[in-house]
Scaffold this motif. Structure first.
Motif, PDB file in Angstrom:
ATOM      1  N   UNK A  40     -15.004 -11.096  -7.589  1.00 59.87           N
ATOM      2  CA  UNK A  40     -14.081 -10.311  -6.773  1.00 59.87           C
ATOM      3  C   UNK A  40     -12.635 -10.581  -7.154  1.00 59.87           C
ATOM      4  N   UNK A  41     -12.267 -11.851  -7.211  1.00 60.04           N
ATOM      5  CA  UNK A  41     -10.878 -12.203  -7.513  1.00 60.04           C
ATOM      6  C   UNK A  41     -10.489 -11.814  -8.938  1.00 60.04           C
ATOM      7  N   UNK A  42     -11.403 -11.968  -9.883  1.00 64.53           N
ATOM      8  CA  UNK A  42     -11.104 -11.627 -11.271  1.00 64.53           C
ATOM      9  C   UNK A  42     -10.892 -10.125 -11.434  1.00 64.53           C
ATOM     10  N   UNK A  43     -11.828  -9.343 -10.928  1.00 62.34           N
ATOM     11  CA  UNK A  43     -11.765  -7.888 -11.117  1.00 62.34           C
ATOM     12  C   UNK A  43     -10.595  -7.287 -10.345  1.00 62.34           C
ATOM     13  N   UNK A  44     -10.385  -7.715  -9.112  1.00 61.89           N
ATOM     14  CA  UNK A  44      -9.303  -7.131  -8.322  1.00 61.89           C
ATOM     15  C   UNK A  44      -7.928  -7.507  -8.870  1.00 61.89           C
ATOM     16  N   UNK A  45      -7.781  -8.722  -9.401  1.00 62.11           N
ATOM     17  CA  UNK A  45      -6.509  -9.068 -10.024  1.00 62.11           C
ATOM     18  C   UNK A  45      -6.292  -8.242 -11.288  1.00 62.11           C
ATOM     19  N   UNK A  46      -7.329  -8.035 -12.066  1.00 68.50           N
ATOM     20  CA  UNK A  46      -7.220  -7.188 -13.255  1.00 68.50           C
ATOM     21  C   UNK A  46      -6.759  -5.779 -12.882  1.00 68.50           C
ATOM     22  N   UNK A  47      -7.358  -5.212 -11.857  1.00 72.11           N
ATOM     23  CA  UNK A  47      -6.979  -3.866 -11.430  1.00 72.11           C
ATOM     24  C   UNK A  47      -5.562  -3.847 -10.860  1.00 72.11           C
ATOM     25  N   UNK A  48      -5.173  -4.914 -10.159  1.00 70.13           N
ATOM     26  CA  UNK A  48      -3.808  -5.006  -9.637  1.00 70.13           C
ATOM     27  C   UNK A  48      -2.798  -5.003 -10.778  1.00 70.13           C
ATOM     28  N   UNK A  49      -3.088  -5.727 -11.845  1.00 68.31           N
ATOM     29  CA  UNK A  49      -2.178  -5.736 -12.994  1.00 68.31           C
ATOM     30  C   UNK A  49      -2.135  -4.386 -13.680  1.00 68.31           C
ATOM     31  N   UNK A  50      -3.259  -3.688 -13.749  1.00 75.17           N
ATOM     32  CA  UNK A  50      -3.231  -2.336 -14.309  1.00 75.17           C
ATOM     33  C   UNK A  50      -2.311  -1.432 -13.492  1.00 75.17           C
ATOM     34  N   UNK A  51      -2.383  -1.568 -12.164  1.00 72.92           N
ATOM     35  CA  UNK A  51      -1.499  -0.774 -11.299  1.00 72.92           C
ATOM     36  C   UNK A  51      -0.040  -1.104 -11.584  1.00 72.92           C
ATOM     37  N   UNK A  52       0.270  -2.396 -11.675  1.00 68.68           N
ATOM     38  CA  UNK A  52       1.655  -2.806 -11.907  1.00 68.68           C
ATOM     39  C   UNK A  52       2.146  -2.318 -13.256  1.00 68.68           C
ATOM     40  N   UNK A  53       1.361  -2.542 -14.300  1.00 68.70           N
ATOM     41  CA  UNK A  53       1.763  -2.132 -15.643  1.00 68.70           C
ATOM     42  C   UNK A  53       1.888  -0.612 -15.745  1.00 68.70           C
ATOM     43  N   UNK A  54       0.961   0.093 -15.113  1.00 67.18           N
ATOM     44  CA  UNK A  54       0.998   1.549 -15.184  1.00 67.18           C
ATOM     45  C   UNK A  54       2.105   2.167 -14.362  1.00 67.18           C
ATOM     46  N   UNK A  55       2.312   1.648 -13.148  1.00 70.39           N
ATOM     47  CA  UNK A  55       3.319   2.227 -12.258  1.00 70.39           C
ATOM     48  C   UNK A  55       4.729   1.995 -12.759  1.00 70.39           C
ATOM     49  N   UNK A  56       4.924   0.974 -13.588  1.00 69.95           N
ATOM     50  CA  UNK A  56       6.255   0.667 -14.101  1.00 69.95           C
ATOM     51  C   UNK A  56       6.400   1.007 -15.576  1.00 69.95           C
ATOM     52  N   UNK A  57       5.431   1.713 -16.119  1.00 68.28           N
ATOM     53  CA  UNK A  57       5.516   2.181 -17.504  1.00 68.28           C
ATOM     54  C   UNK A  57       6.663   3.184 -17.637  1.00 68.28           C
ATOM     55  N   UNK A  58       7.298   3.226 -18.786  1.00 67.73           N
ATOM     56  CA  UNK A  58       8.417   4.160 -18.979  1.00 67.73           C
ATOM     57  C   UNK A  58       7.975   5.610 -18.871  1.00 67.73           C
ATOM     58  N   UNK A  59       6.674   5.862 -19.006  1.00 66.61           N
ATOM     59  CA  UNK A  59       6.160   7.230 -18.915  1.00 66.61           C
ATOM     60  C   UNK A  59       5.738   7.613 -17.510  1.00 66.61           C
ATOM     61  N   UNK A  60       5.782   6.658 -16.572  1.00 66.21           N
ATOM     62  CA  UNK A  60       5.335   6.918 -15.201  1.00 66.21           C
ATOM     63  C   UNK A  60       6.451   7.567 -14.389  1.00 66.21           C
ATOM     64  N   UNK A  61       6.077   8.106 -13.242  1.00 67.85           N
ATOM     65  CA  UNK A  61       7.060   8.677 -12.317  1.00 67.85           C
ATOM     66  C   UNK A  61       8.073   7.611 -11.935  1.00 67.85           C
ATOM     67  N   UNK A  62       9.334   7.988 -11.909  1.00 64.97           N
ATOM     68  CA  UNK A  62      10.396   7.008 -11.716  1.00 64.97           C
ATOM     69  C   UNK A  62      10.660   6.711 -10.241  1.00 64.97           C
ATOM     70  N   UNK A  63      10.925   5.449  -9.962  1.00 63.47           N
ATOM     71  CA  UNK A  63      11.339   5.046  -8.630  1.00 63.47           C
ATOM     72  C   UNK A  63      10.217   4.774  -7.653  1.00 63.47           C
ATOM     73  N   UNK A  64       8.954   5.025  -8.065  1.00 66.36           N
ATOM     74  CA  UNK A  64       7.838   4.879  -7.132  1.00 66.36           C
ATOM     75  C   UNK A  64       6.987   3.648  -7.409  1.00 66.36           C
ATOM     76  N   UNK A  65       7.361   2.855  -8.407  1.00 67.16           N
ATOM     77  CA  UNK A  65       6.564   1.701  -8.770  1.00 67.16           C
ATOM     78  C   UNK A  65       6.261   0.772  -7.616  1.00 67.16           C
ATOM     79  N   UNK A  66       7.265   0.326  -6.853  1.00 65.62           N
ATOM     80  CA  UNK A  66       6.978  -0.587  -5.745  1.00 65.62           C
ATOM     81  C   UNK A  66       6.032   0.000  -4.699  1.00 65.62           C
ATOM     82  N   UNK A  67       6.088   1.298  -4.490  1.00 73.05           N
ATOM     83  CA  UNK A  67       5.198   1.920  -3.504  1.00 73.05           C
ATOM     84  C   UNK A  67       3.756   1.842  -3.984  1.00 73.05           C
TER      85      UNK A  67
END
Length: 286
Positions: free
Chosen positions: A160-187
């Protein structure tokens, strides 16, 4: 005032200021504050408010509290330190090419101390109630087996902890990618952490953050401290898996620090459903 023309916009926007590189001391200070707030707000909601008679916030409220701590601090300090507040996040961002490895250990130290300070203050507050007992009410420590809220096994908690942390990092990396929608990363990041807690509080009390686990464990001692190793190993493993694979999965160059350059509007390279150029169109004649 000079302007930058955006090809997908219908108006001219003022030039954005260049991002300021904060001194390391300031970055460590806000990492301390952010992790302190995460533990105080998230664990505090579980200890002080979850089961409060008749008006307790329950698991949904605790899940929202953890998500809101990250969301608010990412907006408040993300432009200073990158808004990690989590040793696993720092590791994943380093492996993903978004963070310099020479700052990894200082960030970890600030986060661990912040988590301990948050847990310490929570203990002081909780101890002010005559009905509080650290052995009964705890400090929202994480655990497996008999220490798991639902009695889940070591293997189940590790996965549980391994998979959910992996998915959390994907969210962080994806939401703050230069190609992602701007300004919404923290949300996106805050809501992602909320969802993770909704799923896993019954399993491990939800860590996905070694500093969040170590603070309460150091104060409580006993089983919480004996089992805290899992809540370092599994989140760091999950973060490493995400950080090591994100660039390959998405074709990212991994050159932008989180919540800074990557979220500048002028760096947008996508629209909804369309890939566009990141090179500004020629400025029309005045």
């Amino acid at each position: 005032m000079s302007t930058t023309y955006l090809p997908t916009a219908t108006a001219f926007l003022p030039d954005e200021p260049a991002p300021v590189q904060a001194a390391l001391s300031r970055r460590l200070a806000v990492e301390f504050i952010g992790t302190f707030w995460l533990v105080l707000g998230g664990c505090g909601s579980a200890v002080l408010a979850a089961g409060f008679p008749k008006v307790g916030i329950g698991l949904l409220g605790v899940s929202l509290a953890f998500g809101l701590t990250v969301l608010t601090m990412a907006f408040a300090f993300g432009h200073i330190s990158g808004g990690h507040f989590n040793p696993a996040v720092s590791l994943g961002l380093w492996l993903g090419g978004r963070f310099s490895g020479r700052f990894l250990l200082p960030y970890w130290a600030a986060q661990v101390v912040g988590g301990l300070a948050g847990a310490g203050l929570l203990y002081v507050i909780a101890s002010g109630s005559p009905t509080y007992s650290s052995s009964v009410n705890g400090l929202a420590a994480n655990g497996y087996g008999a220490a798991s809220p639902g009695g889940y096994s070591l293997l189940a908690c590790f996965v549980t902890e391994t998979v959910l942390t992996m998915l959390f990092l994907y969210i962080i990396l994806g939401a703050t990618d230069s190609r992602a929608a701007k300004g919404f990363g923290p949300i996106a990041i805050g809501l992602g952490l909320t969802l993770i807690h909704l799923l896993s509080i019954p399993v491990t009390n939800t860590s996905v953050n070694p500093a969040r686990s170590l603070g309460p464990a150091l104060i409580l001692g006993g089983v919480a401290l004996q089992q805290v190793w899992l809540f370092w190993v599994a989140p760091l493993l999950g973060a490493a898996l995400a950080g090591g694979s994100y660039q390959w999965l998405t074709g990212s160059e991994g050159a932008e620090p989180v919540a800074s350059v990557a979220q500048r509007i002028s760096r947008a390279t996508t629209t909804i459903g369309d890939v566009t150029t990141s090179t500004p169109a020629p400025r029309p004649e005045a």
